[in-house]
Write an enzyme that holds these catalytic residues in place. Structure first.
Site, mmCIF file in Angstrom:
data_model
loop_
_atom_site.group_PDB
_atom_site.id
_atom_site.type_symbol
_atom_site.label_atom_id
_atom_site.label_comp_id
_atom_site.label_asym_id
_atom_site.label_seq_id
_atom_site.Cartn_x
_atom_site.Cartn_y
_atom_site.Cartn_z
ATOM 1 C CB CYS A 1 43.313 -72.104 -54.479
ATOM 2 S SG CYS A 1 43.013 -73.488 -53.364
ATOM 3 C CB CYS B 1 47.323 -72.172 -47.699
ATOM 4 S SG CYS B 1 46.334 -73.689 -47.845
ATOM 5 C CB CYS C 1 49.258 -70.553 -50.972
ATOM 6 S SG CYS C 1 49.074 -71.161 -52.668
ATOM 7 C CB CYS D 1 56.138 -82.471 -59.291
ATOM 8 S SG CYS D 1 57.627 -83.270 -58.645
ATOM 9 C CB CYS E 1 55.207 -86.747 -57.756
ATOM 10 S SG CYS E 1 54.545 -86.314 -56.134
ATOM 11 C CB CYS F 1 56.212 -86.671 -51.892
ATOM 12 S SG CYS F 1 57.151 -85.135 -51.945
ATOM 13 N NE ARG G 1 61.903 -83.326 -54.270
ATOM 14 C CZ ARG G 1 60.783 -83.883 -54.710
ATOM 15 N NH1 ARG G 1 59.801 -83.116 -55.113
ATOM 16 N NH2 ARG G 1 60.653 -85.188 -54.749
HETATM 17 S S1 SF4 Z 1 48.470 -74.396 -50.833
HETATM 18 FE FE1 SF4 Z 1 47.543 -72.873 -52.223
HETATM 19 S S2 SF4 Z 1 46.748 -74.092 -53.951
HETATM 20 FE FE2 SF4 Z 1 47.114 -75.557 -52.232
HETATM 21 S S3 SF4 Z 1 45.147 -75.645 -51.099
HETATM 22 FE FE3 SF4 Z 1 46.359 -74.027 -50.104
HETATM 23 S S4 SF4 Z 1 45.730 -72.110 -51.120
HETATM 24 FE FE4 SF4 Z 1 45.064 -73.818 -52.447
#
Ligand code: SF4
Length: 434
Positions: free
Chosen positions: A65, A69, A72, A109, A142, A202, A272
């Site tokens: 990605c 974040c 993550c 999901c 979802c 959600c 959840r």
């Molecule tokens: S949570 Fe993870 S997969 Fe989703 S946008 Fe952020 S870095 Fe990318």
């Protein structure tokens, strides 16, 4: 305890507590914990009986990605040794989904890493939804694909998607500490786009990133105001190779207090337990079922959960039952509003305290149910969420001093033995865990 009597009475009427009352739940002591669980458990049973909704994650596209974040394992620069693969083909995704549905899941999901889908990606998801619904039209779907552009929510709705997941993750005030490549406002916008297209919204949070109690209460009230039909509560899985790898801030007791607070603020909303259930609640997982009415079955996006059969055994042993495909998740008053919104493409169920939604409902008795099947969406294991670096502030209005010795103990321990990277199911040659 006056606090718990007040919160129970409000919850049974479908009313939200005050912010101070929500903070006070997080500040209760370990001696008070079972009373807190019992009080929130009455609210849970009022609206959801003893049903547990099972959801099943299919990671359509894993890793790589471009977003940052902090929590993550799929983020830009992540060194976590997770599975990395591009889009599953529709038949591969349908095969994975089938395993979850066979195991008792009523919602699948579909999650993809990335900032947001291209229009070609929406085509891929459309084909995948068709493959899943061809096999079983009753399955709720979802989608969790990141930030949505104009008309993408409408296209997903037309494709047969029932709900869209996009978590707020943390408070608006601290969002910039965990992610710099998009904003809290971007996330709110996507939840509103989904809701506006008639998709069930959600949206949830991640706890354990170093946030304060005030941050947790802020995000939970924001989710109530947004009118989320489903609130996934993720407990940070501190993956080695991510910036939050050392954030082991949660004890099972802390997790239960957080779940109780979320339940009191969202008495008639699907709550959840999402990613981190096994890692942080550990042997206390069954108590979590008295607070939440929904869990993920089996594995998460990039980490492994306990065996699917162990999830089912836990539910039965704790005296709960798996929610059937034909049963409504939401109570009638919420489901009716959500169904009307889905039919008109308008704004759906909402908060008791404003926003576009439902009002309080009086009376205690049997749990309510409705005919229309509506529910929440998907979550984590690296889904869409936030972080921190802020200490655990004790709120001014408390019913007692926080017993944080467990949190202190947890912070001293880095439990890498508890985090297992997913090596089976979608994107592998091995059978899924369901
Ligand atoms: S949570 Fe993870 S997969 Fe989703 S946008 Fe952020 S870095 Fe990318």
């Amino acid at each position: 305890m006056d606090l718990l009597d007040t919160l129970t009475a409000k919850g049974l009427r479908g009313e939200t507590p005050t912010r101070e009352e929500a903070l006070a739940v997080l500040a209760t002591t370990d001696d008070e914990l079972l009373d807190v669980v019992a009080a929130a458990g009455r609210v849970r049973r009022r609206w959801f009986g003893r049903r547990v909704k099972l959801n099943y994650l299919v990671n359509l596209k894993s890793g790589l990605c471009p977003e940052d974040c902090s929590y993550c394992s799929q983020r830009l620069g992540s060194k976590a040794e997770i599975l990395k693969y591009t889009w599953l083909k529709p038949d591969q995704a349908a095969e994975a989904a089938k395993a979850g549905v066979s195991g008792g899941a009523k919602r699948v999901c579909l999650v993809a890493s990335g900032r947001g889908p291209t229009d070609r990606d929406i085509d891929r998801v459309t084909d995948t939804v068709a493959a899943i619904k061809d096999a079983d039209p009753a399955v709720e779907i979802c989608a969790c694909l990141g930030l949505l552009s104009d008309n993408q929510a409408e296209r997903l709705k037309a494709a047969g998607v029932d709900a869209y997941n996009h978590n707020l993750n943390t408070s608006e005030g601290t969002y910039g500490d965990i992610t710099t490549t998009h904003t809290y406002a971007d996330r709110v916008d996507t939840v509103q786009k989904a809701h506006g297209a008639g998709l069930s919204a959600c949206s949830g949070l991640i706890a354990g990133m170093g946030e304060s109690d005030e941050d947790l209460v802020d995000v939970v009230f924001a989710l109530r105001e947004l009118g989320s039909d489903s609130v996934p509560v993720n407990f940070l899985i501190p993956f080695e190779g991510t910036p939050l790898a050392k954030e082991w801030n949660l004890s099972p007791q802390r997790c239960l207090r957080i779940l109780a607070m979320v339940r009191f603020v969202n008495p008639d909303t699907e709550v959840r337990i999402a990613g981190g259930r096994e890692v942080h609640l550990r042997s206390m997982q069954p108590l979590g079922l008295h607070l939440a009415n929904s869990i993920f079955l089996g594995d998460y996006l990039t980490s492994e959960g306990q065996a699917g059969q162990t999830d089912l055994d836990m539910i039965a042993d704790a005296g709960f039952e798996v929610e059937g495909m034909g049963e409504s998740t939401l109570p009638r008053h919420r489901a009716d509003i959500a169904a009307a919104a889905a039919a008109t493409g308008g704004c759906g169920s909402g908060s008791a305290g404003g926003g576009c939604g439902t009002g309080a409902v009086s009376g205690e008795g049997e749990s309510e149910s409705a005919d229309a099947a509506v529910g929440g969406g998907c979550g984590t294991g690296g889904g869409c969420g936030p972080c921190g670096g802020h200490g655990h502030a004790v709120p001014a209005a408390t019913v007692g001093a926080t017993d944080d010795k467990n949190a202190d103990r947890a912070a001293d321990e880095v439990r890498t033995d508890l985090v297992r990277v997913r090596r089976r199911g979608a994107g592998t040659e091995l059978a899924p865990n369901a």
